[in-house]
Write a protein that holds these residues in place. Structure first.
Motif, PDB file in Angstrom:
ATOM      1  N   GLU A 115       0.837  -1.209   0.000  1.00  9.27           N
ATOM      2  CA  GLU A 115       0.000   0.000   0.000  1.00  9.27           C
ATOM      3  C   GLU A 115       0.867   1.253   0.000  1.00  9.27           C
ATOM      4  N   ALA A 116       1.962   1.218   0.779  1.00 10.47           N
ATOM      5  CA  ALA A 116       2.875   2.364   0.836  1.00 10.47           C
ATOM      6  C   ALA A 116       3.521   2.609  -0.525  1.00 10.47           C
ATOM      7  N   VAL A 117       3.858   1.524  -1.223  1.00  7.77           N
ATOM      8  CA  VAL A 117       4.427   1.667  -2.564  1.00  7.77           C
ATOM      9  C   VAL A 117       3.409   2.309  -3.499  1.00  7.77           C
ATOM     10  N   ALA A 118       2.185   1.803  -3.446  1.00  5.76           N
ATOM     11  CA  ALA A 118       1.138   2.322  -4.335  1.00  5.76           C
ATOM     12  C   ALA A 118       0.870   3.804  -4.086  1.00  5.76           C
ATOM     13  N   GLN A 119       0.934   4.206  -2.820  1.00  5.39           N
ATOM     14  CA  GLN A 119       0.638   5.589  -2.461  1.00  5.39           C
ATOM     15  C   GLN A 119       1.893   6.471  -2.417  1.00  5.39           C
ATOM     16  N   LYS A 120       3.036   5.848  -2.681  1.00  6.93           N
ATOM     17  CA  LYS A 120       4.324   6.561  -2.606  1.00  6.93           C
ATOM     18  C   LYS A 120       4.468   7.251  -1.256  1.00  6.93           C
ATOM     19  N   SER A 121       4.144   6.492  -0.218  1.00 12.44           N
ATOM     20  CA  SER A 121       4.142   7.018   1.148  1.00 12.44           C
ATOM     21  C   SER A 121       5.196   6.292   1.984  1.00 12.44           C
ATOM     22  N   PRO A 122       6.360   6.908   2.251  1.00 12.83           N
ATOM     23  CA  PRO A 122       7.427   6.256   3.006  1.00 12.83           C
ATOM     24  C   PRO A 122       6.977   5.799   4.388  1.00 12.83           C
ATOM     25  N   LEU A 123       7.578   4.708   4.839  1.00 16.47           N
ATOM     26  CA  LEU A 123       7.233   4.125   6.133  1.00 16.47           C
ATOM     27  C   LEU A 123       8.369   4.303   7.142  1.00 16.47           C
ATOM     28  N   ILE A 124       7.990   4.478   8.403  1.00 14.13           N
ATOM     29  CA  ILE A 124       8.943   4.468   9.510  1.00 14.13           C
ATOM     30  C   ILE A 124       8.890   3.066  10.110  1.00 14.13           C
ATOM     31  N   ILE A 125       9.967   2.295   9.955  1.00 15.35           N
ATOM     32  CA  ILE A 125      10.023   0.924  10.441  1.00 15.35           C
ATOM     33  C   ILE A 125      10.619   0.917  11.845  1.00 15.35           C
ATOM     34  N   GLU A 126       9.918   0.300  12.790  1.00 14.82           N
ATOM     35  CA  GLU A 126      10.474   0.189  14.135  1.00 14.82           C
ATOM     36  C   GLU A 126       9.785  -0.931  14.891  1.00 14.82           C
ATOM     37  N   GLY A 127      10.415  -1.319  16.014  1.00 17.63           N
ATOM     38  CA  GLY A 127       9.823  -2.322  16.891  1.00 17.63           C
ATOM     39  C   GLY A 127       9.051  -1.630  17.991  1.00 17.63           C
ATOM     40  N   SER A 128       9.664  -1.505  19.168  1.00 16.45           N
ATOM     41  CA  SER A 128       9.007  -0.821  20.287  1.00 16.45           C
ATOM     42  C   SER A 128       9.266   0.680  20.260  1.00 16.45           C
TER      43      SER A 128
ATOM     44  N   VAL B 156      21.089 -22.668  19.211  1.00 20.29           N
ATOM     45  CA  VAL B 156      20.398 -21.883  18.192  1.00 20.29           C
ATOM     46  C   VAL B 156      19.003 -21.501  18.685  1.00 20.29           C
ATOM     47  N   LEU B 157      18.643 -20.239  18.486  1.00 22.06           N
ATOM     48  CA  LEU B 157      17.319 -19.747  18.847  1.00 22.06           C
ATOM     49  C   LEU B 157      16.734 -18.987  17.665  1.00 22.06           C
ATOM     50  N   THR B 158      15.459 -19.242  17.359  1.00 19.97           N
ATOM     51  CA  THR B 158      14.758 -18.539  16.285  1.00 19.97           C
ATOM     52  C   THR B 158      13.500 -17.884  16.853  1.00 19.97           C
ATOM     53  N   ALA B 159      13.306 -16.620  16.548  1.00 22.64           N
ATOM     54  CA  ALA B 159      12.148 -15.897  17.083  1.00 22.64           C
ATOM     55  C   ALA B 159      11.678 -14.852  16.086  1.00 22.64           C
ATOM     56  N   ARG B 160      10.428 -14.445  16.249  1.00 21.62           N
ATOM     57  CA  ARG B 160       9.896 -13.354  15.432  1.00 21.62           C
ATOM     58  C   ARG B 160      10.509 -12.027  15.883  1.00 21.62           C
ATOM     59  N   ALA B 161      10.534 -11.088  14.959  1.00 20.98           N
ATOM     60  CA  ALA B 161      11.272  -9.843  15.180  1.00 20.98           C
ATOM     61  C   ALA B 161      10.719  -8.984  16.307  1.00 20.98           C
ATOM     62  N   GLY B 162       9.417  -9.087  16.591  1.00 18.70           N
ATOM     63  CA  GLY B 162       8.830  -8.261  17.642  1.00 18.70           C
ATOM     64  C   GLY B 162       8.997  -8.827  19.036  1.00 18.70           C
ATOM     65  N   THR B 163       9.568 -10.008  19.151  1.00 11.17           N
ATOM     66  CA  THR B 163       9.799 -10.626  20.460  1.00 11.17           C
ATOM     67  C   THR B 163      10.777  -9.771  21.253  1.00 11.17           C
ATOM     68  N   THR B 164      10.489  -9.548  22.518  1.00  8.73           N
ATOM     69  CA  THR B 164      11.369  -8.685  23.303  1.00  8.73           C
ATOM     70  C   THR B 164      12.668  -9.407  23.657  1.00  8.73           C
ATOM     71  N   ILE B 165      13.729  -8.629  23.769  1.00  8.68           N
ATOM     72  CA  ILE B 165      15.019  -9.172  24.196  1.00  8.68           C
ATOM     73  C   ILE B 165      14.898  -9.739  25.607  1.00  8.68           C
ATOM     74  N   ALA B 166      14.076  -9.099  26.439  1.00 13.37           N
ATOM     75  CA  ALA B 166      13.878  -9.587  27.800  1.00 13.37           C
ATOM     76  C   ALA B 166      13.325 -11.013  27.801  1.00 13.37           C
ATOM     77  N   GLU B 167      12.378 -11.298  26.894  1.00 13.71           N
ATOM     78  CA  GLU B 167      11.820 -12.649  26.810  1.00 13.71           C
ATOM     79  C   GLU B 167      12.866 -13.651  26.344  1.00 13.71           C
ATOM     80  N   LEU B 168      13.669 -13.253  25.364  1.00  5.91           N
ATOM     81  CA  LEU B 168      14.715 -14.139  24.870  1.00  5.91           C
ATOM     82  C   LEU B 168      15.739 -14.429  25.964  1.00  5.91           C
TER      83      LEU B 168
END
Length: 366
Positions: free
Chosen positions: A14-27, A60-72
């Motif tokens: 949607e951002a590409v279609a609207q030419k609307s830049p995104l701010i990427i972040e976690g917390s 080895v540990l695999t997690a989704r990107a939004g997982t907190t470091i505290a949980e890991l």
């Protein structure tokens, strides 16, 4: 556990279609780090959570990107393991994706390795909305491994990380911190001399005339190193606080009220460990200095111009990052040489051809 991959793909398209830049972040705990983003909407990975796989035997540990470091770290601690690169937290909500994207490491960096050294593989969504998978879950799997490492420190300008596989390590059986009263010149010489020896060092810091050295490993190795080095041994509680304060940058040096009140900015100089001492005479307007990583990372509060600081860093064979930009104006990161900037531009064009992912965060105009 929440998997928001499809929602992220839709938002990016949607951002590409609207030419609307995104701010990427976690917390948002590292929102202050880097240049201001020329984005209009925020895409947060904070709800994209969950440890997907953890094999203590394989480290080895695999997690989704939004997982907190505290949980890991909690899950790892239960099995006597840890994140070897000691990422700064900044907030209890600090996420795995944010840690990898920022590429920041703690006191153990020169001894254990940095963030990118422990990234085995990851999944990203590029600036076209395509889901890409790189690397694997073992060090021997080198297919796409360089791309996995490339994402460490990219600050989200090349892709949105959704899943990360990391190498972890056991917690050392013994730790000890020794302190020595030394001048800046003597401390740099001494720590470089010790670094050339087979000592179990995992951290060093010099501040206001005191050099502190952390030893960690097998009990016999730590005990032997204590006898060789001498010095004053810190109580375990005080030692743990010192290294955690350095890791999270909650050490008094980093929140120097007098420095900030005097309109000083905090600079991080990355230099060869053997680079000569720099002091208030070398840097006009220097207020305070802290040296880590065996002399390779030097923090300076100063009101000198960005040009003067960067010129000094280059003259010593390194570069400077404007870590706290409350008072100074200009790029946070030093500009790359033309050849390297051309490579970065090609990478940006390949992964984010429409320029919608964190534009300007790493280098202004990109």
């Amino acid at each position: 556990m929440a998997d928001l991959t499809h929602e992220f793909v839709a938002q990016i398209k949607e951002a590409v279609a609207q030419k609307s830049p995104l701010i990427i972040e976690g917390s948002g705990s590292k929102r202050w780090y880097g240049n201001a983003v020329a984005g209009q909407r925020t895409l947060s990975t904070a709800g994209h959570i969950g440890i997907l796989d953890y094999d203590p035997a394989e480290l080895v540990l695999t997690a989704r990107a939004g997982t907190t470091i505290a949980e890991l770290e909690k899950a790892l601690a239960e099995r006597g393991q840890m994140l070897p690169f000691e990422p700064p937290h900044y907030s209890p909500a600090s996420t795995l994706g944010g840690v990898i994207a920022a590429g920041l490491s703690g006191p153990a960096r020169p001894y254990a390795g940095g963030v990118r050294d422990f990234v085995l593989g990851l999944h990203i969504i590029d600036g076209k909305g395509d889901v890409l998978k790189f690397g694997g879950q073992v060090m021997k799997n080198v297919a796409g491994y360089d791309v996995s490492r490339l994402m460490a420190g990219s600050l989200g300008v090349l892709g949105l990380m959704t899943q990360v596989s990391l190498k972890v390590l056991p917690v050392p059986l013994a730790q000890s911190t020794l302190c020595f009263e030394l001048s800046e010149v003597a401390a740099i010489h001494q720590i470089n001399e010790w670094s050339a020896k087979p000592l179990p060092m995992t951290g060093s810091v010099w501040h206001q005339g005191i050099l502190s050295v952390r030893l960690a490993g097998a009990r016999a190795a730590v005990a032997s190193a204590e006898q060789q080095l001498g010095g004053t041994k810190l109580a375990p509680e005080a030692a743990a606080k010192l290294w955690l304060d350095l890791q999270d940058q909650t050490h008094a040096f980093f929140s120097s009220a007098s420095a900030m009140a005097a309109q000083h900015s905090l600079w991080r100089l990355s230099l060869p460990a053997i680079a000569p001492a720099i002091d208030a005479v070398t840097i006009s307007g220097a207020h305070d200095q802290l040296i880590e990583w065996g002399g390779a990372q030097r923090w300076v509060w100063s009101d000198a111009s960005p040009e003067a600081i960067r010129k000094l860093a280059r003259s010593l064979g390194g570069h400077a990052v404007l870590f706290n930009n409350q008072h100074a104006v200009g790029d946070v990161f030093d500009q790359l040489p033309p050849a390297l900037m051309a490579i970065h531009q090609r990478l940006k064009n390949t992964f984010d051809p429409h320029g919608i992912l964190n534009p300007g965060r790493l280098y202004q105009g990109l």
